[in-house]
Structures are given as C-alpha cells and as structure tokens.
Design a protein around this motif. Structure first.
Motif, PDB file in Angstrom:
ATOM      1  N   LYS A   7       7.326   5.300   2.228  1.00  0.00           N
ATOM      2  CA  LYS A   7       7.101   4.104   1.410  1.00  0.00           C
ATOM      3  C   LYS A   7       8.353   3.847   0.587  1.00  0.00           C
ATOM      4  CE  LYS A   7       4.148   2.299  -2.306  1.00  0.00           C
ATOM      5  NZ  LYS A   7       3.010   2.593  -3.222  1.00  0.00           N
ATOM      6  N   PHE A  52      -5.325   5.748   1.713  1.00  0.00           N
ATOM      7  CA  PHE A  52      -4.377   5.698   2.828  1.00  0.00           C
ATOM      8  C   PHE A  52      -4.813   6.727   3.866  1.00  0.00           C
ATOM      9  CE2 PHE A  52      -0.817   3.128   1.220  1.00  0.00           C
ATOM     10  CZ  PHE A  52      -1.174   3.026  -0.115  1.00  0.00           C
ATOM     11  N   ILE A  78      -5.018   1.280   5.330  1.00  0.00           N
ATOM     12  CA  ILE A  78      -5.107   1.283   3.866  1.00  0.00           C
ATOM     13  C   ILE A  78      -6.378   0.548   3.458  1.00  0.00           C
ATOM     14  CG2 ILE A  78      -3.860   0.900   1.720  1.00  0.00           C
ATOM     15  CD1 ILE A  78      -1.363   0.253   3.447  1.00  0.00           C
ATOM     16  N   LEU A  95      -7.008  -2.383  -0.908  1.00  0.00           N
ATOM     17  CA  LEU A  95      -5.612  -2.549  -1.318  1.00  0.00           C
ATOM     18  C   LEU A  95      -5.482  -2.923  -2.785  1.00  0.00           C
ATOM     19  CD1 LEU A  95      -4.388  -4.126   1.963  1.00  0.00           C
ATOM     20  CD2 LEU A  95      -3.106  -2.370   0.710  1.00  0.00           C
ATOM     21  N   ASP A 104       0.244  -1.201  -4.205  1.00  0.00           N
ATOM     22  CA  ASP A 104       0.537  -0.821  -2.819  1.00  0.00           C
ATOM     23  C   ASP A 104       1.625  -1.697  -2.213  1.00  0.00           C
ATOM     24  OD1 ASP A 104      -3.014  -0.310  -2.210  1.00  0.00           O
ATOM     25  OD2 ASP A 104      -1.494   1.089  -2.970  1.00  0.00           O
TER      26      ASP A 104
END
Lengths: 113, 114
Positions: free
Chosen positions: B36, B64, B78, B81, B85
């Motif tokens: 990420k 996740f 995911i 949300l 995120d």
C-alpha cells in the motif's frame, strides 16, 4: 523494523549535470539494498541492487550506488543525466528475513533541458 | 505481455462498500505481495503469499482479505471501505521468498473512497 529515509522529495537538475539521490536506512543487521524507479503510469522497476561483495553497484543505464555500512547509506548517483531519467526513485531495504521491502518515500528527479 | 497486471487501474467508491482488486503474474514466480502506498508515497507491505500460502500478514485490518486461488493470482478484497483506505495498491511478485532477485511490480490501483 527497518526504516528508510530519502531526505529529498524532489531534485531538479539540468540535462547532462550530475545528480545524487540520498538514501539512509536504519538497521543493525545485514540487509539487501535496492533502488527502484517508477516512470509515470508504470509500476516500479529495479534499477540496481546490493546483496554482498563490492560496495559499488551499477545499472545498465549509467546509474551507480555505493553501500556504506558505517554511514548506513546507499546513495544513488549518475554523472550525467538525460531527460529520459525523469522519474520517481525509491530506495528500499529488506527486512532481517530478507522477505519483504521497506521503502523510502521516494525522490522525484526532474531533469530539465 | 505485461509481467504483473492489476485490475482495475482506478477505483472510486463510496464508504461502506466492498471492493476487490485483482492481480495476475505470468512470470512463473512463487511469491506474490500486496503493498500500500499512502499519501506520503511510502510503500508498506500488507501481505505476502508463497505458493498460495500466506507468509506475511503485516497488521492489516481484517477488513482486508487476500485470496490466492493459484500461485499466479493474488486478489485483494476489502470490506466496509473507509476514507483512510484511499491509497495506491501495488501487487508484486518475485521468484522466491528471499528477495535476492528482482521483484516485479504492477502499475498500481488507485483507490479513492468518497
């Protein structure tokens, strides 16, 4: 956990000038060291890496980096940059298990004509 | 042929929705990853799979959930949300767990939660 610091978020430089992108890491154990480059709208591509042996490593397009254990640095240099070198450069080190990267926040190299 | 491909490239969705990002590699690698990249450009490991087996789970919220149906695919689902995120998610692969060879990265998926 290791941490990687790239102090310069942006480096503007004129074409054919030399450049150095700095990278320092914090680790008391052996690690592998990498430089990745990201061109616009592309994924990261490996530029060069240090695993062991000679502390000076080179890429095929003229970049080099030197592993300095005492200063925990792995600075990237090129003696003469081209417009095409404009990209974002990420320094990374592995964890002590050598199975994941810890990345710096990147340095945007902007080569001007 | 793209070595590591991710879909979609851009994803805009509302808070509370569930979404998936898909990743495929055609390199024959054993190990795949999700990273990420936050707003400050730091890339952080989320998950690593080796031959469909979870190897690294880096204190990621359990909303996740990665899934690896075979060693060429690693998808990221995911749930629920949240605004936080929003990030660019990169998939990567490497020949083996030890990173002494090149890891290949996808182009990234820019997720925006509104």
């Amino acid at each position: 956990a290791q941490s990687v610091t790239q102090l310069d978020s942006q480096v503007p430089v004129f074409e054919e000038a030399p450049v150095e992108l700095r990278c320092n890491y914090s680790s008391s154990v052996s690690v592998y060291l990498f430089w990745y480059v990201q061109y616009p709208n592309q994924g990261l591509q490996l530029l060069l890496k240090y695993l062991s042996g000679s502390t000076l490593v080179e890429s095929i397009n003229g970049f080099e980096a030197e592993f300095n254990k005492s200063q925990t640095s792995f600075h990237l240099r090129k003696p003469s940059v081209h417009i095409s070198d404009t990209a974002e450069y990420f320094c990374a080190v592995t964890g002590s298990d050598f199975n994941k990267f810890y990345f710096g926040s990147g340095t945007k190299l902007n080569v001007k004509p | 042929d793209t070595a590591v491909s991710q879909t979609p490239k851009y994803l805009v969705t509302q808070m509370g929705n569930d979404k998936s990002i898909k990743c495929e590699q055609n390199l024959g690698h054993d190990t795949m990853y999700w990273y990420k990249q936050d707003s400050k450009k730091f890339l952080k490991i989320m998950f690593s799979y080796n031959n469909k087996e979870l190897i690294i789970n880096e204190t990621v919220p359990n909303r996740f959930s990665p899934k690896s149906p075979d060693k060429a695919h690693l998808n990221l689902h995911i749930n629920s949300l949240e605004l936080g995120d929003s990030a660019v998610y990169f998939c990567a692969s490497s020949p083996e767990q030890v990173l002494n060879t090149e890891a290949f990265f996808g182009q990234g998926t820019r997720l925006t939660v509104v």
